[in-house]
Scaffold this active site. Structure first.
Site, PDB file in Angstrom:
ATOM      1  N   GLU A 272      61.755 -22.759  19.659  1.00 11.06           N
ATOM      2  CA  GLU A 272      62.284 -22.492  18.738  1.00 11.06           C
ATOM      3  C   GLU A 272      63.318 -21.527  19.061  1.00 11.06           C
ATOM      4  O   GLU A 272      62.969 -20.772  19.698  1.00 11.06           O
ATOM      5  CB  GLU A 272      60.547 -21.789  18.115  1.00 11.06           C
ATOM      6  CG  GLU A 272      60.664 -20.844  16.264  1.00 11.06           C
ATOM      7  CD  GLU A 272      59.319 -20.262  16.282  1.00 11.06           C
ATOM      8  OE1 GLU A 272      60.026 -19.500  14.789  1.00 11.06           O
ATOM      9  OE2 GLU A 272      58.270 -19.956  17.056  1.00 11.06           O
TER      10      GLU A 272
ATOM     11  N   ARG B 169      50.728 -25.494  32.052  1.00 14.11           N
ATOM     12  CA  ARG B 169      51.076 -24.430  30.743  1.00 14.11           C
ATOM     13  C   ARG B 169      51.269 -23.325  32.767  1.00 14.11           C
ATOM     14  O   ARG B 169      50.542 -23.488  33.798  1.00 14.11           O
ATOM     15  CB  ARG B 169      50.188 -22.881  30.113  1.00 14.11           C
ATOM     16  CG  ARG B 169      50.682 -21.521  30.473  1.00 14.11           C
ATOM     17  CD  ARG B 169      50.320 -21.023  29.524  1.00 14.11           C
ATOM     18  NE  ARG B 169      50.705 -19.693  29.757  1.00 14.11           N
ATOM     19  CZ  ARG B 169      51.174 -18.627  28.400  1.00 14.11           C
ATOM     20  NH1 ARG B 169      51.260 -19.540  27.794  1.00 14.11           N
ATOM     21  NH2 ARG B 169      51.324 -17.804  28.662  1.00 14.11           N
TER      22      ARG B 169
ATOM     23  N   LYS C  50      56.576 -15.455  24.470  1.00 13.49           N
ATOM     24  CA  LYS C  50      57.761 -15.290  23.747  1.00 13.49           C
ATOM     25  C   LYS C  50      57.512 -13.927  22.781  1.00 13.49           C
ATOM     26  O   LYS C  50      58.311 -13.025  22.389  1.00 13.49           O
ATOM     27  CB  LYS C  50      58.651 -16.120  23.471  1.00 13.49           C
ATOM     28  CG  LYS C  50      59.578 -15.788  22.383  1.00 13.49           C
ATOM     29  CD  LYS C  50      60.503 -17.031  22.107  1.00 13.49           C
ATOM     30  CE  LYS C  50      59.971 -17.694  21.710  1.00 13.49           C
ATOM     31  NZ  LYS C  50      60.654 -18.604  20.973  1.00 13.49           N
TER      32      LYS C  50
END
Length: 466
Positions: free
Chosen positions: A218, A438, A448
């Protein structure tokens, strides 16, 4: 200058040939020397260089590849040490001890010297491959995890060169048997890939030449090291299955996104060496996404909800159906148009999927598909007053862009059921999700959202503060 490479049939030339191939130095191999003779470079001007170590040093010094023979005198001397050590890998008695030493050395290293491939790596690689089946047995035993990790990374990144050299020379120069891997029940020699794949991590139901992946950050911040794992894993599978990667930006939240983030993400992707076919944007599909949302309303698979956000969240946690769930089609369409117009009434509403409020998986309890947001979008201006959520847009975009496998961190495992259900309700082709763990690190953050807090509150100097 033309170079002729002469060697005897029993001479271990894998390292020299591989280094020259990677360095782009043309050689003319000639295996006519008597048994026991040292390998020799014969130059067109009549000069000669003899011995594997000397020849590797020459290749390292003459190539334009950055740091192939070290970026300073210290690294060059370290590489010389490894070239001196490499012959131990050809000794039957000392081979396993050598593997043990290198495994420990690689515990916190990606390459033997410095931070990129060098002639030292090539020399040790050749020693392992030259031991043929013995190395393959150790490799499968997982006894030397760091060494295997290092070896596999070279085998993937430089597969085109290394596999061809292995299949051509291993077993033909007295250096052990040709390495064979099992692919779907059939034996296949390295270098003869065809429509199969090498041994390694598999994508379920993947077909060579038809795999299409996506790395979709994103554009609401810069990439961090956690993103690199996902990006490089996409690259690995694309190379393994002769497919490709696209970069679709999920620009569905105009309040957080900027062109600065887009530009820097693309720059960082290039720095990571990830090769992508094209860049796309979810905003390109806003009109189609709105049409799909309206179709789901008409089919009774979505409804407009004007419940206050806090109350809605509590109802979802408690599995309580919204009073708006049974609105008529006329009422839903009326409120949907208010949302599209961005009116005061529309701003009180959101569009939710009518999935299953009784499911124990919270992601299936009528998730939000659309929200009103009158903020101007960086690419398309003020054309829209509503924007889809990532959970609604992602399965739509993945399917219509031809993605075959969507790589997602296992922390989003519970959302997989929602992803598949939305594609089913939309009547779209199913995209297979492939989960990976992860990346977590100690004494630092890889979120983030949390990193942004440090930047905004001046706890660090900026996004590039180590």
């Amino acid at each position: 200058m033309e170079i002729k490479l002469s060697f005897s049939p029993d001479s271990p030339l894998l390292a020299v040939i591989a280094a020259a191939k990677i360095a782009g130095i043309p050689l003319s191999p000639d295996s006519s020397l008597p048994t026991g003779s040292p390998p020799t470079f014969l130059f067109s001007n009549g000069l000669e260089l003899r011995g594997t170590k000397v020849m590797l040093s020459y290749v390292g010094c003459t190539t334009s590849i950055c740091n192939f023979y070290g970026h300073d005198a210290l690294e060059s001397c370290q590489m010389d040490e490894w070239l001196e050590y490499a012959p131990i890998m050809a000794s039957g008695a000392e081979f396993e001890g050598g593997c043990s030493y290198i495994d420990g050395y690689l515990l916190k290293r990606t390459f033997l010297v410095g931070h990129c491939l060098s002639i030292a790596d090539i020399a040790i690689w050749a020693g392992l491959v030259g031991n043929g089946q013995r190395w393959e047995s150790l490799r499968k035993s997982k006894k030397f995890a760091n060494l295997v990790r290092w070896f596999n990374s070279l085998s993937v990144k430089y597969s085109a060169v290394l596999n061809k050299i292995t299949s051509t020379y291993v077993g033909k120069c007295g250096m052990g048997k040709q390495i064979v891997v099992l692919v779907k029940g059939k034996e296949q020699a390295n270098g003869d890939v065809g429509d199969k794949v090498k041994a390694g991590i598999d994508l379920p139901d993947a077909i060579v030449g038809k795999v299409r992946l996506r790395f979709a950050p994103e554009p609401s911040g810069y990439l961090h090291i956690g993103h690199s794992k996902e990006g490089l894993l996409n690259q690995y599978f694309a190379q393994r299955y002769k497919g490709h990667v696209i970069v679709p930006f999920d620009d569905t939240n105009p309040a957080k996104e900027s062109n600065e983030f887009v530009d820097n993400i693309l720059k960082d992707i290039e720095t990571l060496g990830i090769k992508y076919m094209m860049v796309t944007y979810t905003s390109n599909y806003f009109h189609k996404l709105m049409e799909m949302a309206e179709r789901l309303i008409i089919q009774g698979k979505a409804y407009v909800d004007d419940t206050p956000r806090e109350k809605m969240q509590k109802e979802r946690m408690d599995g309580i159906k919204s009073r708006c769930r049974n609105y008529s089609l006329e009422e839903n369409m009326k409120l949907w148009k208010e949302m599209i117009a961005g009116s005061e009434r529309g701003l009180q509403c959101c569009l939710r999927g009518k999935l299953d409020m009784q499911d124990l998986n919270k992601s299936l309890q009528d998730p939000v598909y659309y929200r009103c947001n009158p903020i101007s979008h960086r690419r398309i201006g003020s054309s829209y007053k509503i924007y889809p959520t990532y959970g609604f847009a992602c399965p739509f975009v993945d399917s219509i862009e031809g993605i075959t496998h969507a790589l997602r961190s296992s922390e989003y495992h519970d959302c997989n059921a929602q992803y598949y259900r939305i594609q089913e309700d939309m009547g779209l082709r199913k995209v297979q999700i492939y989960e990976f763990s992860r990346l977590n690190m100690v004494y630092t953050l890889l979120s983030k959202r949390k990193l942004l807090w440090f930047v905004q509150n001046d706890k660090v100097e900026g996004w590039d503060d180590p």
